[in-house]
Design a protein around this motif. Structure first.
Motif, short mmCIF file in Angstrom:
data_model
loop_
_atom_site.label_atom_id
_atom_site.label_comp_id
_atom_site.label_asym_id
_atom_site.label_seq_id
_atom_site.Cartn_x
_atom_site.Cartn_y
_atom_site.Cartn_z
N THR A 338 0.67 -1.28 -0.06
CA THR A 338 -0.05 -0.02 -0.04
C THR A 338 0.86 1.16 0.15
O THR A 338 0.50 2.37 -0.37
N SER A 339 2.24 1.29 0.55
CA SER A 339 3.09 2.22 0.56
C SER A 339 3.73 2.51 -0.96
O SER A 339 4.37 3.69 -1.08
N ASP A 340 3.58 1.65 -1.75
CA ASP A 340 4.30 1.85 -2.98
C ASP A 340 3.05 2.50 -4.03
O ASP A 340 2.03 2.53 -3.78
N THR A 341 4.04 3.26 -4.83
CA THR A 341 3.17 4.05 -5.97
C THR A 341 3.18 3.28 -7.40
O THR A 341 4.35 2.97 -7.83
N VAL A 342 2.02 3.11 -7.89
CA VAL A 342 2.04 2.57 -9.13
C VAL A 342 1.58 3.65 -10.47
O VAL A 342 0.55 4.23 -10.08
N ILE A 353 7.23 2.84 -7.59
CA ILE A 353 8.28 3.28 -6.62
C ILE A 353 7.92 2.61 -5.35
O ILE A 353 6.82 2.55 -5.04
N ALA A 354 8.81 1.94 -4.97
CA ALA A 354 8.82 1.10 -3.65
C ALA A 354 9.79 1.62 -2.67
O ALA A 354 10.80 1.48 -2.65
N PRO A 355 9.30 2.44 -1.87
CA PRO A 355 10.27 3.06 -0.73
C PRO A 355 10.60 2.09 0.27
O PRO A 355 9.96 0.81 0.70
#
Length: 708
Positions: A338-342, A353-355
């Motif tokens: 859920t914290s990643d941006t697709v 983007i996988a922080p």
């Protein structure tokens, strides 16, 4: 001190003429009523009504000077005074002059006695001008009230203590209360305390500073709907120039907010998938870089490209292609945290983007999950489509601290994953930069390759397995690069498809192949008619789905006629997925080839997807078994079984079979035993340039039976 009676009487007698003079010259009307008639009026009163004092006192009653609508009120007030119920009072009425005209009067009457009987002495004032002015003011106020009521936005008035002085109909609707319920109450009586505190503080600041005040708020109406509004407030002074209160207008900006949000969403989100687009991706990436710089963290960037999507899009059509992209976006989103941006960058390219990624294995696990999701079939309105994903991974700050560079590195890693066979992922490594630059240079050079006459066509013979006779040849394009030398199609055709020059190359290959076909027909002394066409060499030309969509094949049949070639001199090779394309331009092109006698081959059969019913619908002439099924014929029983099944199926459907990649006599013999009709491969001949192939045809039409 008591005055003697004789002195009092004498003073009254001497003062009477003076008193009467004053009453006669009084600017106000003076009257005395006893019973139901005047017993005295002064000249002023008589003049106001257009009579003489004598006429009025000759038996006229007071009610005769009063408009009918006011007569009951006047009679009641007179009776109350004469009866002693009240001593004095004011009242207003509308009077009637002798000529019938009207005037507004104000009367003050006092109960008294005259000659021992009840009487009323009073003063009458003409207040017509004052009433006229008051009516004008009242009319103006009514006009203002009506005008304010027509304003669709809520309007309200407050005094300095914060209590409502008035409002319009829209404000009533906002609160769900009537004006009578609102006026006199404070904001604390009608709003939740948190909002009331905010409004009261804003009003206090306005009263303290004066002038105007504007601020936005989100409020709930009485009907439960929520609205975004702008409060515009200003103080006002009363007639004495003192602070009278404030007026406020609530402008509903909900629609404007919705439009602004819609415009922002359109500018920042992909219209098809609903994912953040390239613009918002860069904003999110910039924020993640700042966050990592502040905290010293790292993050991974995954560049995802769908394998074989162009084939699906070109064959099934853009509508179904779009549905696949929507489903792919959903699968990718479900595969990440859920914290990643697709984001969707465009076409079939996605980026994640996988922080907070601690190591490469964590990023690899995300990539593998996405790959597994992409491997499952896509149900597109009842048609199954299969794609996979190639993923490139780059890390901040390990690989780069520059956003554009980081994205480029992830892109390069993705191409490396494709080069390794697709359906996998690769981490960025510095040597990939060299490969990416080479790919970029290849694209730049390729744009001018046709005009620079750098392309050449090689021909690989196709033999009849029954007698080893050369009956066909496949035209295979090569690029004679001025620096890198002779390049095979695998080194530049994917780039040609990406940069959009594949149709131009395909057209050139067709024209060049037909020139050679004409030359070979002439070499064998054949005429361009149906009786002799079968004795010639048939050239197979590959057509990409994009060539069909561009319409470049429309003139091919006429081109054959102009060069004196029969339609059977040409065979068109297509991928099996193209048969699923139901768009008119594809169907019409295939039907035109069929009607003209141009034969059609399905290339690399078994490696893609197809609907078997379409093989018969379009009268397909040849199936070409892909080399991946031929390579292990002698060692893998399942490959042999698949090849045999393909041959049987094709023959049942009235098609001939060509086996590709035949390199050994054992493979040839197995295929011949299975009933395969034709074969091509290194066993018979490598692809030859035009001159070498011409010499082969001049010397012999037979191929050695044991080795190339």
């Amino acid at each position: 001190m008591m005055m003697p009676a004789d002195v009092e009487n004498r003073l009254m007698q001497e003062a009477a003429p003076l008193l009467m003079g004053l009453l006669s010259n009084e600017l106000s009307g003076v009257y005395v009523i006893q019973g139901d008639r005047f017993i005295f009026v002064n000249q002023r009163l008589a003049d106001l009504f257009g009579y003489t004092p004598e006429v009025l006192c000759a038996g006229m009653g007071p009610t005769q000077l009063i408009a009918p609508a006011y007569q009951p009120l006047a009679k009641r007030e007179i009776d109350r005074r004469l009866s002693g119920e009240v001593k004095s009072s004011f009242f207003n009425f509308e009077g009637v002059r002798s000529d019938g005209s009207r005037l507004d009067v104000e009367v003050f009457g006092v109960a008294t006695t005259f000659s021992g009987k009840p009487a009323i002495i009073g003063i009458l004032l003409d207040v017509s001008e004052r009433c006229k002015a008051e009516r004008a003011v009242a009319d103006q106020l009514r006009f203002i009230e009506q005008l304010v009521d027509t304003i669709p936005s809520p309007v309200f008035f407050k005094d300095e203590s914060g209590r409502y002085l008035g409002c319009n109909a829209a404000f009533e609707d906002y609160l769900g209360q009537t004006r009578d319920q609102i006026i006199g109450r404070s904001v604390y009586d009608i709003s939740p305390k948190d909002l009331a505190d905010r409004y009261f503080a804003a009003d206090e600041a306005l009263f303290r500073q004066g002038g105007k005040q504007t601020y936005e708020a989100s409020i709930a109406y009485a009907d439960g709907t929520r609205h975004d509004v702008v409060f515009n407030k200003a103080t006002f002074n009363n007639a004495r120039g003192e602070l009278g209160g404030l007026v406020g207008v609530m402008l509903d900006i909900s629609e404007r907010k919705r439009m602004e949000q819609a415009v922002w969403h359109e500018a920042n989100y992909d219209a098809l998938t609903g994912l953040p687009n390239r613009r918002l991706f860069h904003d999110r990436l910039r924020e993640e870089v700042k966050r990592s710089q502040r905290g010293g963290g790292r993050f991974a960037q995954l560049f995802i490209d769908l394998d074989r999507f162009k084939e699906v899009n070109d064959t099934l059509g853009h509508d179904l292609g779009d549905k696949l992209l929507v489903e792919a976006a959903a699968r990718i989103s479900k595969s990440v945290r859920t914290s990643d941006t697709v984001s969707r960058l465009g076409g079939d390219e996605f980026v994640v983007i996988a922080p907070g990624i601690a190591d490469k294995n964590a990023a690899g696990a995300i990539a593998q999950h996405i790959i597994e999701q992409m491997q499952m079939p896509f149900d597109l309105d009842g048609k199954l489509a299969y794609v996979s994903a190639s993923i490139g991974i780059a890390f901040y700050p390990d690989d780069s601290t520059e956003m554009d560079t980081l994205l480029g590195y992830a892109d390069q890693a993705m191409y490396a994953a494709k080069a390794q066979g697709r359906n996998g992922f690769c981490y960025f490594a510095q040597p990939m930069q060299v490969s990416a630059m080479q790919r970029l240079q290849t694209g730049n050079d390729l744009r001018s390759a046709v005009k620079a006459e750098q392309l050449v066509v090689h021909y690989q013979p196709i033999v009849d397995l029954s007698d080893n006779r050369i009956v066909k040849a496949e035209a295979l394009v090569r690029w004679l690069h001025p620096v890198r030398g002779l390049l095979g199609p695998d080194e530049f055709i994917p780039v040609a498809e990406d940069i959009g020059v594949i149709s131009e190359i395909g057209q050139w290959v067709f024209e060049r192949a037909m020139q050679m076909a004409s030359r070979w027909h002439a070499l064998r002394g054949l005429k361009a008619d149906a009786d002799t066409a079968e004795a010639g060499i048939q050239i197979s030309v590959n057509m990409s789905p994009r060539q069909f969509m561009s319409g470049s094949s429309a003139g091919w049949i006429e081109h054959l006629r102009q060069h004196g070639l029969p339609a059977s001199a040409l065979a068109v090779e297509i991928t099996e997925g193209l048969l699923l394309d139901t768009r008119p331009v594809v169907i019409e092109a295939l039907m035109a080839f069929r009607d003209a006698g141009v034969q059609v081959s399905i290339d690399d059969f078994g490696t893609g997807y197809s609907a078997m019913s379409y093989l018969k619908k379009f009268d397909i002439d040849y199936l070409k078994i892909d080399r991946s099924f031929v390579r292990d014929l002698t060692t893998d029983a399942s490959d042999l079984a698949i090849a045999e099944a393909m041959i049987v199926m094709a023959h049942k459907l009235g098609m001939k079979v060509v086996a590709e990649g035949v390199e050994t006599a054992a493979q040839r013999d197995l295929l011949r035993s299975a009933g395969c009709d034709y074969a091509q491969g290194y066993l018979f001949s490598r692809p030859l340039d035009e001159e070498a192939f011409a010499r082969l045809l001049e010397t012999s039409s037979l191929i050695a039976t044991e080795a190339a």
